[in-house]
Design a protein around this motif. Structure first.
Motif, short mmCIF file in Angstrom:
data_model
loop_
_atom_site.label_atom_id
_atom_site.label_comp_id
_atom_site.label_asym_id
_atom_site.label_seq_id
_atom_site.Cartn_x
_atom_site.Cartn_y
_atom_site.Cartn_z
N GLN A 1 0.83 -1.21 0.00
CA GLN A 1 0.00 0.00 0.00
C GLN A 1 0.87 1.26 0.00
O GLN A 1 0.55 2.24 -0.68
N LEU A 2 1.95 1.24 0.76
CA LEU A 2 2.88 2.37 0.80
C LEU A 2 3.53 2.57 -0.57
O LEU A 2 3.70 3.70 -1.01
N ASP A 3 3.87 1.48 -1.23
CA ASP A 3 4.53 1.57 -2.52
C ASP A 3 3.68 2.30 -3.55
O ASP A 3 4.20 2.96 -4.45
N ARG A 4 2.36 2.24 -3.40
CA ARG A 4 1.46 2.91 -4.35
C ARG A 4 1.54 4.43 -4.26
O ARG A 4 1.21 5.12 -5.22
N VAL A 5 1.97 4.96 -3.11
CA VAL A 5 2.08 6.42 -2.96
C VAL A 5 3.52 6.87 -2.69
O VAL A 5 3.76 8.03 -2.40
N ARG A 6 4.46 5.93 -2.84
CA ARG A 6 5.87 6.25 -2.56
C ARG A 6 6.38 7.40 -3.44
O ARG A 6 7.11 8.27 -2.97
N ALA A 7 6.01 7.45 -4.70
CA ALA A 7 6.46 8.54 -5.58
C ALA A 7 5.97 9.89 -5.06
O ALA A 7 6.72 10.87 -5.04
N ASP A 8 4.72 9.95 -4.59
CA ASP A 8 4.20 11.19 -4.01
C ASP A 8 4.93 11.55 -2.72
O ASP A 8 5.23 12.72 -2.47
N HIS A 9 5.22 10.54 -1.90
CA HIS A 9 5.96 10.76 -0.65
C HIS A 9 7.35 11.32 -0.96
O HIS A 9 7.79 12.30 -0.35
N ARG A 10 8.02 10.74 -1.95
CA ARG A 10 9.37 11.20 -2.29
C ARG A 10 9.34 12.60 -2.89
O ARG A 10 10.25 13.40 -2.65
N ALA A 11 8.32 12.92 -3.65
CA ALA A 11 8.18 14.29 -4.17
C ALA A 11 7.98 15.26 -3.00
O ALA A 11 8.52 16.37 -3.01
N TRP A 12 7.21 14.85 -2.00
CA TRP A 12 7.01 15.66 -0.79
C TRP A 12 8.34 15.88 -0.07
O TRP A 12 8.64 17.00 0.37
N LEU A 13 9.17 14.81 0.04
CA LEU A 13 10.49 14.95 0.64
C LEU A 13 11.36 15.92 -0.16
O LEU A 13 12.02 16.79 0.42
N ASP A 14 11.35 15.76 -1.48
CA ASP A 14 12.14 16.66 -2.34
C ASP A 14 11.73 18.12 -2.12
O ASP A 14 12.58 19.01 -2.06
N GLN A 15 10.43 18.37 -1.99
CA GLN A 15 9.95 19.73 -1.78
C GLN A 15 10.40 20.25 -0.42
O GLN A 15 10.78 21.41 -0.28
N GLY A 16 10.37 19.41 0.61
CA GLY A 16 10.84 19.81 1.93
C GLY A 16 12.31 20.19 1.92
O GLY A 16 12.71 21.16 2.57
N ILE A 17 13.12 19.44 1.17
CA ILE A 17 14.54 19.77 1.05
C ILE A 17 14.69 21.09 0.29
O ILE A 17 15.45 21.97 0.71
N ALA A 18 13.97 21.24 -0.80
CA ALA A 18 14.04 22.48 -1.59
C ALA A 18 13.60 23.69 -0.77
O ALA A 18 14.18 24.77 -0.89
N ASP A 19 12.60 23.50 0.09
CA ASP A 19 12.09 24.59 0.92
C ASP A 19 13.01 24.91 2.11
O ASP A 19 12.84 25.94 2.76
N GLY A 20 13.95 24.00 2.42
CA GLY A 20 14.94 24.26 3.44
C GLY A 20 14.62 23.77 4.84
O GLY A 20 15.45 23.88 5.73
N TRP A 21 13.43 23.20 5.06
CA TRP A 21 13.12 22.74 6.42
C TRP A 21 13.57 21.29 6.64
O TRP A 21 13.83 20.89 7.77
N LEU A 22 13.67 20.52 5.59
CA LEU A 22 14.06 19.12 5.70
C LEU A 22 15.53 18.98 5.36
O LEU A 22 15.98 19.44 4.30
N LEU A 23 16.30 18.34 6.25
CA LEU A 23 17.74 18.21 6.08
C LEU A 23 18.15 16.81 5.62
O LEU A 23 19.04 16.68 4.79
N LEU A 24 17.56 15.79 6.20
CA LEU A 24 17.89 14.40 5.89
C LEU A 24 16.62 13.57 5.95
O LEU A 24 15.72 13.86 6.74
N ALA A 25 16.57 12.51 5.15
CA ALA A 25 15.42 11.61 5.19
C ALA A 25 15.84 10.23 4.72
O ALA A 25 16.68 10.10 3.83
N GLY A 26 15.26 9.23 5.32
CA GLY A 26 15.53 7.86 4.88
C GLY A 26 14.69 6.85 5.61
O GLY A 26 14.11 7.15 6.67
N PRO A 27 14.59 5.65 5.05
CA PRO A 27 13.79 4.59 5.68
C PRO A 27 14.51 4.01 6.89
O PRO A 27 15.75 4.05 6.98
N ARG A 28 13.72 3.51 7.82
CA ARG A 28 14.28 2.78 8.95
C ARG A 28 14.60 1.37 8.48
O ARG A 28 14.07 0.89 7.49
N GLU A 29 15.46 0.72 9.22
CA GLU A 29 15.80 -0.67 8.94
C GLU A 29 15.59 -1.45 10.22
O GLU A 29 16.23 -1.14 11.21
N PRO A 30 14.68 -2.39 10.29
CA PRO A 30 13.88 -2.91 9.18
C PRO A 30 12.90 -1.86 8.66
O PRO A 30 12.62 -0.86 9.33
#
Length: 96
Positions: free
Chosen positions: A14-43
């Motif tokens: 279910q997450l994979d179906r919206v992953r592209a939108d989530h990553r675009a949201w992350l990209d926008q956060g980085i471009a806007d300057g509020w988001l510094l780092l992002a990544g999945p947890r393991e597991p």
């Protein structure tokens, strides 16, 4: 400074179906300057974001993450005050 911890509440397919939108949201956060780092947890049961800004602003931004907005995750905001950094990492660069 905030650590935003995402916890998935839905299966990965279910997450994979919206992953592209989530990553675009992350990209926008980085471009806007509020988001510094992002990544999945393991597991792969959530994600971790490092962000800067005011708590209310970041709560509002986190609520617009497509994973959260579509009921596929929750998030926790953990505020911390950095006082030490590794060589090459400056507090000014993180907080600017």
């Amino acid at each position: 400074m905030f650590l935003i911890s995402l916890t998935y509440t839905a299966p990965l397919d279910q997450l994979d179906r919206v992953r592209a939108d989530h990553r675009a949201w992350l990209d926008q956060g980085i471009a806007d300057g509020w988001l510094l780092l992002a990544g999945p947890r393991e597991p792969r049961d959530g994600g971790v974001l490092l962000a800067r800004g005011a708590r209310a602003e970041l709560e509002a931004k986190a609520a617009t993450d497509p994973f959260f907005a579509q009921g596929l995750s929750t998030f926790d905001l953990i505020e911390f005050v950095p006082v030490k950094a590794a060589t090459g990492v400056t507090m000014e660069s993180l907080l600017a």
